[in-house]
Design a protein around this motif. Structure first.
Motif: not given
Length: 289
Positions: A160-175
């Motif tokens: 449900g959350i992902l349905k409303y999130l925009p697309e874009g680049n990550p803000f933080f390092d994956g770790e």
């Protein structure tokens, strides 16, 4: 990838911190049966190949009575301003109109998902009543029932959350799992034990400050001050012959060692700072800003 900021709002004891920990799969936010355990905005960073969700747990929304609570509500306001999606968490058995008034007061401008928590502790009739009540509200984009404690329906909530999130680049390092320092979590673990071991006003009149954090070859040395408002509170915290403070230290150390993954030497001191909860300078010094 889908990426954005998601904030959990709700009344005290709705289960916000439990939900945050369940979604993260790690204990980042302290929890206790008492209300108003959370004082800060706590961010958790949930990253996969497909998305990065920056989750914020916020203090329970209340009418502030002193400056510390004002700072807590400022943390809620700050979280509102940079959210892409709001999760409005409500206990299935709480007073619905009171929760609704709080959600309406937020005046959110982002998609809001109303999440009914503790559905495992409510009757079928009650759940139907709650769904009907919030389903009719204009701020409710979606309605999902969960049990944060048991971890049920969390995947449905994530979708449900992902349905409303925009697309874009990550803000933080994956770790990265959080943007807060280790010292913060160590202090919170000590404060959590205060909520469990002491009654009445002590947990609400106390805060914890890490004054020393040294990583040595065999262990980590941590020194912390527990700040209270009155001498009588210091006496209660220490206990007869220092019995209570020893118990507090033993329990907190066990959690900190599990968190850090190494042996810890923990030293606790209790200090009295009258009216610190209403002192702007002290609140800033203690990390409430």
């Amino acid at each position: 990838m889908k990426t954005g900021f998601v904030t959990i709002f709700g009344r005290p004891n709705a289960g916000k911190s439990t939900l945050m920990n369940a979604l993260m799969g790690e204990k980042l936010a302290i929890v206790s049966p008492k209300v108003q355990t959370t004082r800060h905005r706590i961010r958790g960073i949930l990253t996969t190949d497909d998305y990065q969700i920056i989750l914020s747990d916020t203090p329970g929304i209340i009418d502030p009575k002193y400056k510390l609570q004002e700072k807590m509500m400022m943390a809620v306001k700050s979280a509102m301003e940079d959210s892409d999606v709001a999760v409005l968490l409500v206990d299935a058995n709480e007073e619905l109109e009171e929760a609704n008034q709080i959600f309406e007061t937020l005046k959110l401008r982002v998609p809001s998902i109303v999440v009914i928590n503790k559905i495992d502790k409510a009757s079928k009739e009650r759940i139907e009543e709650v769904y009907a009540f919030f389903g009719s509200k204009s701020y409710c984009k979606e309605l999902i029932g969960i049990s944060a404690l048991k971890g049920s329906q969390l995947n449905e909530l994530l979708q449900g959350i992902l349905k409303y999130l925009p697309e874009g680049n990550p803000f933080f390092d994956g770790e990265e799992m959080t943007d807060l320092p280790t010292r913060f979590f160590v202090a919170e673990m000590v404060r959590e034990k205060i909520f469990y071991l002491y009654k009445e006003e002590i947990p609400y009149h106390a805060t914890v400050i890490i004054t020393e954090f040294k990583e040595k070859s065999t262990l980590t040395k941590i020194v912390a001050d527990i700040i209270v408002q009155r001498e009588t509170q210091k006496v209660i915290l220490l206990g007869e012959g220092g019995k209570m403070i020893k118990q507090l230290g033993t329990q907190a150390r066990a959690d900190i060692e599990a968190f850090l993954g190494r042996k810890v030497f923990l030293e606790l001191f209790v200090k009295v700072r009258p009216k610190w909860r209403d002192n702007e300078f002290m609140l800033k010094e203690y990390g409430y800003y």
